[in-house]
Design a protein around this motif. Structure first.
Motif, PDB file in Angstrom:
ATOM      1  N   VAL A  59       0.851  -1.184   0.000  1.00  0.00           N
ATOM      2  CA  VAL A  59       0.000   0.000   0.000  1.00  0.00           C
ATOM      3  C   VAL A  59       0.886   1.233   0.000  1.00  0.00           C
ATOM      4  O   VAL A  59       1.806   1.347   0.815  1.00  0.00           O
ATOM      5  CB  VAL A  59      -0.921   0.018   1.245  1.00  0.00           C
ATOM      6  CG1 VAL A  59      -1.789   1.267   1.267  1.00  0.00           C
ATOM      7  CG2 VAL A  59      -1.776  -1.237   1.299  1.00  0.00           C
ATOM      8  N   SER A  60       0.601   2.143  -0.900  1.00  0.00           N
ATOM      9  CA  SER A  60       1.352   3.395  -0.980  1.00  0.00           C
ATOM     10  C   SER A  60       0.373   4.555  -0.846  1.00  0.00           C
ATOM     11  O   SER A  60      -0.589   4.658  -1.612  1.00  0.00           O
ATOM     12  CB  SER A  60       2.083   3.477  -2.321  1.00  0.00           C
ATOM     13  OG  SER A  60       2.695   4.740  -2.463  1.00  0.00           O
ATOM     14  N   LEU A  61       0.617   5.396   0.163  1.00  0.00           N
ATOM     15  CA  LEU A  61      -0.231   6.558   0.419  1.00  0.00           C
ATOM     16  C   LEU A  61       0.566   7.823   0.215  1.00  0.00           C
ATOM     17  O   LEU A  61       1.656   7.972   0.747  1.00  0.00           O
ATOM     18  CB  LEU A  61      -0.750   6.537   1.859  1.00  0.00           C
ATOM     19  CG  LEU A  61      -1.676   5.403   2.246  1.00  0.00           C
ATOM     20  CD1 LEU A  61      -1.872   5.380   3.755  1.00  0.00           C
ATOM     21  CD2 LEU A  61      -3.003   5.569   1.554  1.00  0.00           C
ATOM     22  N   ASP A  62      -0.001   8.735  -0.531  1.00  0.00           N
ATOM     23  CA  ASP A  62       0.599  10.052  -0.712  1.00  0.00           C
ATOM     24  C   ASP A  62      -0.536  11.052  -0.597  1.00  0.00           C
ATOM     25  O   ASP A  62      -1.234  11.314  -1.583  1.00  0.00           O
ATOM     26  CB  ASP A  62       1.292  10.146  -2.068  1.00  0.00           C
ATOM     27  CG  ASP A  62       1.997  11.481  -2.266  1.00  0.00           C
ATOM     28  OD1 ASP A  62       2.231  12.189  -1.272  1.00  0.00           O
ATOM     29  OD2 ASP A  62       2.297  11.809  -3.430  1.00  0.00           O
ATOM     30  N   GLY A  63      -0.731  11.551   0.608  1.00  0.00           N
ATOM     31  CA  GLY A  63      -1.892  12.404   0.850  1.00  0.00           C
ATOM     32  C   GLY A  63      -3.146  11.567   0.716  1.00  0.00           C
ATOM     33  O   GLY A  63      -3.339  10.605   1.434  1.00  0.00           O
ATOM     34  N   ARG A  64      -4.001  11.922  -0.223  1.00  0.00           N
ATOM     35  CA  ARG A  64      -5.223  11.144  -0.471  1.00  0.00           C
ATOM     36  C   ARG A  64      -5.083  10.244  -1.697  1.00  0.00           C
ATOM     37  O   ARG A  64      -6.056   9.663  -2.144  1.00  0.00           O
ATOM     38  CB  ARG A  64      -6.423  12.078  -0.618  1.00  0.00           C
ATOM     39  CG  ARG A  64      -6.847  12.685   0.703  1.00  0.00           C
ATOM     40  CD  ARG A  64      -8.133  13.443   0.574  1.00  0.00           C
ATOM     41  NE  ARG A  64      -9.245  12.635   0.089  1.00  0.00           N
ATOM     42  CZ  ARG A  64     -10.167  12.077   0.864  1.00  0.00           C
ATOM     43  NH1 ARG A  64     -10.098  12.209   2.159  1.00  0.00           N
ATOM     44  NH2 ARG A  64     -11.162  11.404   0.333  1.00  0.00           N
TER      45      ARG A  64
END
Length: 122
Positions: A59-64
């Motif tokens: 899983v990669s999250l960058d802000g939303r």
């Protein structure tokens, strides 16, 4: 990291573990998927802590912006691009439905193929 949303009542936090679990279930439900592939690190951690944890999902999250990478072991005799597309669609729809957050990409890595007779019968 986790997805976080704040409203007038407080905060809502959804961990990467939960996102991976949703994606894992959606991917495993696709016909032609034998199992999700595990990295060496995931295998070692699972043996050390002796607990079930979603494997085969990054899983990669960058802000939303939410991106998922799914590693698969697929059945021999099935058309791989069709399996991959079904996984992309199913994972995206499931994560968005259960979390309300948009998924910007679902990357699929075919890690292995299962040639066993059991895999070919389903």
């Amino acid at each position: 990291m986790e997805l976080t949303e704040t409203n007038s009542l407080g905060g809502i936090h959804i961990s990467q573990h939960v996102l991976a679990a949703i994606a894992s279930q959606a991917a495993a439900a696709v016909p032609g998927v034998c199992s999700l592939g595990a990295t060496l690190k995931e295998t070692a951690v699972q043996k050390l802590i002796k607990a079930e944890a979603p494997q085969g999902i990054d899983v990669s999250l960058d802000g939303r912006h939410l991106e998922l990478t799914v590693r698969l072991i697929v059945q021999y005799g099935r058309r791989i691009p069709d399996i991959a597309l079904a996984v992309q669609t199913g994972v995206k729809e499931a994560v968005e439905r259960y979390t309300g957050y948009p998924v910007s990409a679902v990357h699929v890595i075919i890690q292995d193929i299962d040639f066993s007779a059991d895999a070919q019968q389903t």
